[in-house]
Design an enzyme around this catalytic site. Structure first.
Site, PDB file in Angstrom:
ATOM      1  N   GLU A  71      -8.648  59.474  55.437  1.00 18.18           N
ATOM      2  CA  GLU A  71      -9.199  59.574  54.091  1.00 18.18           C
ATOM      3  C   GLU A  71      -9.839  58.231  53.795  1.00 18.18           C
ATOM      4  O   GLU A  71      -9.182  57.190  53.889  1.00 18.18           O
ATOM      5  CB  GLU A  71      -8.079  59.791  53.069  1.00 18.18           C
ATOM      6  CG  GLU A  71      -7.943  61.194  52.567  1.00 18.18           C
ATOM      7  CD  GLU A  71      -6.855  61.277  51.504  1.00 18.18           C
ATOM      8  OE1 GLU A  71      -6.775  60.383  50.642  1.00 18.18           O
ATOM      9  OE2 GLU A  71      -6.068  62.231  51.553  1.00 18.18           O
ATOM     10  N   ASP A  80      -5.840  56.518  39.687  1.00 15.81           N
ATOM     11  CA  ASP A  80      -5.220  55.609  40.645  1.00 15.81           C
ATOM     12  C   ASP A  80      -4.372  54.546  39.976  1.00 15.81           C
ATOM     13  O   ASP A  80      -4.700  54.063  38.890  1.00 15.81           O
ATOM     14  CB  ASP A  80      -6.294  54.939  41.507  1.00 15.81           C
ATOM     15  CG  ASP A  80      -6.835  55.889  42.562  1.00 15.81           C
ATOM     16  OD1 ASP A  80      -6.025  56.369  43.374  1.00 15.81           O
ATOM     17  OD2 ASP A  80      -8.045  56.174  42.545  1.00 15.81           O
ATOM     18  N   TYR A  86      -4.143  69.628  49.107  1.00 17.28           N
ATOM     19  CA  TYR A  86      -3.482  68.342  48.904  1.00 17.28           C
ATOM     20  C   TYR A  86      -2.507  68.524  47.747  1.00 17.28           C
ATOM     21  O   TYR A  86      -2.922  68.693  46.615  1.00 17.28           O
ATOM     22  CB  TYR A  86      -4.551  67.291  48.574  1.00 17.28           C
ATOM     23  CG  TYR A  86      -4.080  65.852  48.516  1.00 17.28           C
ATOM     24  CD1 TYR A  86      -2.937  65.481  47.810  1.00 17.28           C
ATOM     25  CD2 TYR A  86      -4.798  64.846  49.158  1.00 17.28           C
ATOM     26  CE1 TYR A  86      -2.523  64.171  47.758  1.00 17.28           C
ATOM     27  CE2 TYR A  86      -4.402  63.515  49.095  1.00 17.28           C
ATOM     28  CZ  TYR A  86      -3.252  63.184  48.396  1.00 17.28           C
ATOM     29  OH  TYR A  86      -2.853  61.875  48.328  1.00 17.28           O
TER      30      TYR A  86
END
Lengths: 295, 408
Positions: A68, A79, A194
């Protein structure tokens, strides 16, 4: 007009069926080996172009199965501090979307098997131009995209055009994705799913394995796609635990932290590849215990 | 266009889009919550009991309706249009921000949320949120950039007095956009019990529409007040724009009245050509940030640029998506005023009317200074006096080169 579009769609579908993608091949191989994939996350251009290049090229040998590669963005809302700082380091050293695609193109010249998934936020792609981006990404050898701020409600923006270019759009499922919503999340998903292990940002608290195992089992009832688990996985031990019941384990912030704390570029490369090797070893052995018990 | 579009009620569409702007560009973790909020808000909008409570708090707690005041001396000073000030600075907490916070606070209570979070730039939205949280007995966390904490000390103290926890945000440039990033990170981590009160007409759907609806009380009142005073609608409306909530609140109820001219004033900083400004429409390009597609200050690679404004409340590199759409439709004219022009207008308002406006509001007054002198007295111009300037004393003193400490 509609008929022509339908033909194009069919061609794409047929292509996908006849030529299995790097991601499909990767997961098929690992299934035979009865082990999960190790997925590493690094931000492209972090801490600088040269070090980032060396980091990327050494990942397969260190034991990474799927790469990734983060496309740095100035405002990474999903994040935590580690990847926020990585994005800033990359941007300060001059990283751009063009350079990120160039990195993948260079990588592909010496590696034709390890899948590369670009991960990031929509704005840099939108500003690059969606069609131009997908064309360049496909040419460079990008296999999939994870775009955090594009839920299924906006599939026409990037997810559907990506399919036309043969690029997988990897969907995130989360602890808040309830039964009512799951079909929508899975509808146009490809490559793998995911599973975001905890509600939160990257690099946050570690998930509890028991709850996670149930969530993954629940997901499997609704999809045949491989299931990767990420967010909050830092150690070889955690990776092994989660790798017993998932098809892939994603480690990001822990690797990015190595770059932040490294004394030099060489040190960053050594530390990141060192941690990757440790994780890879652990992930490769994680189901052996189960097999022994069974035999 | 064959017939005039109904600009006031048909948008956004079911996906939260105003033309191509708006939408719900958020992480999957937040999607179920945003859909729930959308449903809850749709219900509340048509629920007489919710509307009754909203009206009660707007009246007895906020102090509405706010007056529409004829600024006689300002009118004489500029020597043209008749200038009316919509006195939002007289609201409880000193700005229009409370209109929206009361609405969202009631919704949070109705949804059974146990915790309130918000971002703030100048601190006015933070103060209004902390106020509502105190009133409803909910714990409150306010995210504020370190640069803004520095220049808005008084508001930081006010929020603390009201029981809010202030979290300094050091990431990025430590201003409003970074505070919003951090609030979104909190929200995604605490989805179960937390209500995020967004302070402007931006963010993912339904926020732009919801905040607009709560702020539209400004325009509805103005309409009724002007009809009562003059038996007709105003000729023009002027408001400053950061995210654009006070402007949208004033403009929206007039969008279908084609004779009413509307002017939104962005923060021009040191000039739109200098690169140091916060004028997203006049100096930006379309992009996706904080859950919506809109005009943004950004480089060619889609990296968000720093905004610059003398006013912390306008220091944001984006703008509400409905403004982006109205800009492209040409319904609202978007202009900008520089730091220097705003400071000048700030002082004129103080001296002519005895009203100290917020630096944000001073940008709208700067446009009035340019426009009013060219218009006849019959022209009825309404300016949204969106906030009071007490919070800006130190900032203004600094920029005017004076030391208030010495004067004391």
């Amino acid at each position: 007009m509609i008929a022509i579009q339908d033909n194009t769609m069919n061609d794409t579908v047929n292509q996908a069926v006849t030529h299995s993608s790097r991601l499909e091949q990767c997961f098929a191989t690992l299934k035979q080996q009865n082990r999960p994939a190790l997925v590493s996350y690094l931000t492209a251009g972090d801490p600088d172009a040269d070090t980032s290049h060396r980091l990327l090229h050494g990942l397969p040998d260190a034991g990474v199965d799927i790469i990734e590669l983060g496309m740095p963005f100035s405002d990474p809302m999903a994040d935590g501090p580690a990847i926020q700082k990585a994005a800033l380091r990359a941007l300060e050293s001059g990283q751009t979307q063009t350079k990120t695609l160039e990195m993948v193109r260079n990588f592909r010249q010496e590696n034709s098997t390890t899948p590369v998934v670009l991960m990031g936020y929509y704005n840099p792609i939108y500003c690059y131009g969606v069609e131009r981006f997908l064309t360049d990404a496909a040419t460079a050898g990008v296999d999939g995209l994870i775009v955090v701020d594009l839920p299924p409600e906006h599939d026409e923006e990037l997810c559907q055009p990506a399919a036309q270019h043969g690029i997988d759009f990897i969907r995130l499922a989360t602890p808040t994705t309830d039964a009512r919503r799951l079909p929508k999340v899975l509808a146009n998903a490809s490559g793998f799913i995911y599973y975001v292990s905890v509600a939160g940002v990257t690099g946050g608290s570690a998930p509890t394995p028991e709850r996670l195992e149930n969530s993954v089992a629940h997901l499997r009832e609704h999809t045949d796609l491989p299931i990767a688990v990420g967010f909050g996985i830092r150690t070889a031990e955690q990776a092994a635990t989660i790798g017993r019941f998932s098809d892939a384990v994603v480690v990001g912030s822990a690797l990015v932290d190595c770059i932040e704390h490294a004394a030099s570029g060489d040190d960053a490369v050594e530390q990141v590849h060192g941690l990757v090797s440790e994780l890879a070893e652990s992930v490769r052995a994680c189901r052996e215990v189960d097999e022994q018990v069974i035999s | 266009m064959n017939k005039p579009m109904d600009l006031s009620s048909s948008l956004p569409d079911a996906n939260g889009l105003f033309g191509s702007f708006g939408g719900r560009f958020v992480a999957e973790t937040l999607m179920p919550l945003i859909l729930e909020l959308q449903d809850e808000y749709a219900t509340a909008k048509n629920d007489p009991e919710f509307q009754r409570q909203l009206a009660y708090f707007q009246g007895d707690y906020v102090g509405r309706p706010s007056p529409l005041y004829f600024a006689e001396r300002l009118t004489e000073h500029f020597g043209g249009a008749s200038i009316y000030l919509k006195r939002e600075e007289l609201n409880h907490t000193g700005a229009h921000k409370i209109n929206n916070c009361i609405g969202q606070g009631l919704l949070a209570r109705q949804m059974g949320k146990k915790r309130i979070i918000a971002e703030t730039g100048a601190g006015m939205h933070g103060v209004a949120t902390a106020t509502v949280a105190a009133r409803f007995g909910l714990p409150c966390v306010i995210y504020m950039g370190t640069a803004d904490i520095e220049r808005q000390q008084t508001n930081v103290f006010r929020m603390q007095l009201l029981g809010a926890e202030i979290v300094p945000v050091t990431s990025g440039t430590g201003t409003l956009k970074d505070a919003m990033n951090e609030a979104l990170r909190d929200w995604v981590t605490n989805v179960d019990d937390t209500f995020y009160i967004i302070g402007t007409v931006a963010g993912p759907h339904p926020y732009p529409a919801m905040v607009r609806d709560f702020q539209a009380v400004i325009g509805h009142e103005t309409r009724a007040q002007m009809l009562e005073k003059h038996g007709r609608l105003p000729d023009s409306l002027v408001a400053c724009i950061g995210g654009g909530s006070n402007a949208m609140g004033l403009f929206h109820p007039f969008l279908n009245d084609s004779a009413v001219q509307m002017i939104g004033v962005e923060a021009g900083g040191k000039g739109v050509n200098s690169g140091l400004h916060a004028a997203s429409l006049n100096g930006g390009t379309p992009g996706v940030l904080h859950g919506n597609r809109t005009y943004l200050l950004q480089n060619a690679d889609g990296q968000i640029s720093d905004a610059h404004s003398i006013s912390a409340g306008l220091d944001y590199p984006g703008i509400g998506p409905e403004h982006a759409w109205l800009h492209e439709q040409g319904r609202v004219e978007y202009v900008s005023a520089t730091d220097a022009e705003a400071l000048e207008a700030f002082q004129i308002c103080c001296r002519q009317e005895g009203i100290i406006p917020a630096l944000e509001t001073a940008h709208a007054l700067a446009e009035v200074a340019k426009r009013a002198p060219t218009l006849p007295r019959e022209h009825l111009m309404v300016v949204n006096l969106s906030g009071r300037g007490d919070k800006d004393m130190m900032s203004v003193a600094h920029h005017l080169g004076e030391q208030l400490d010495e004067a004391c």
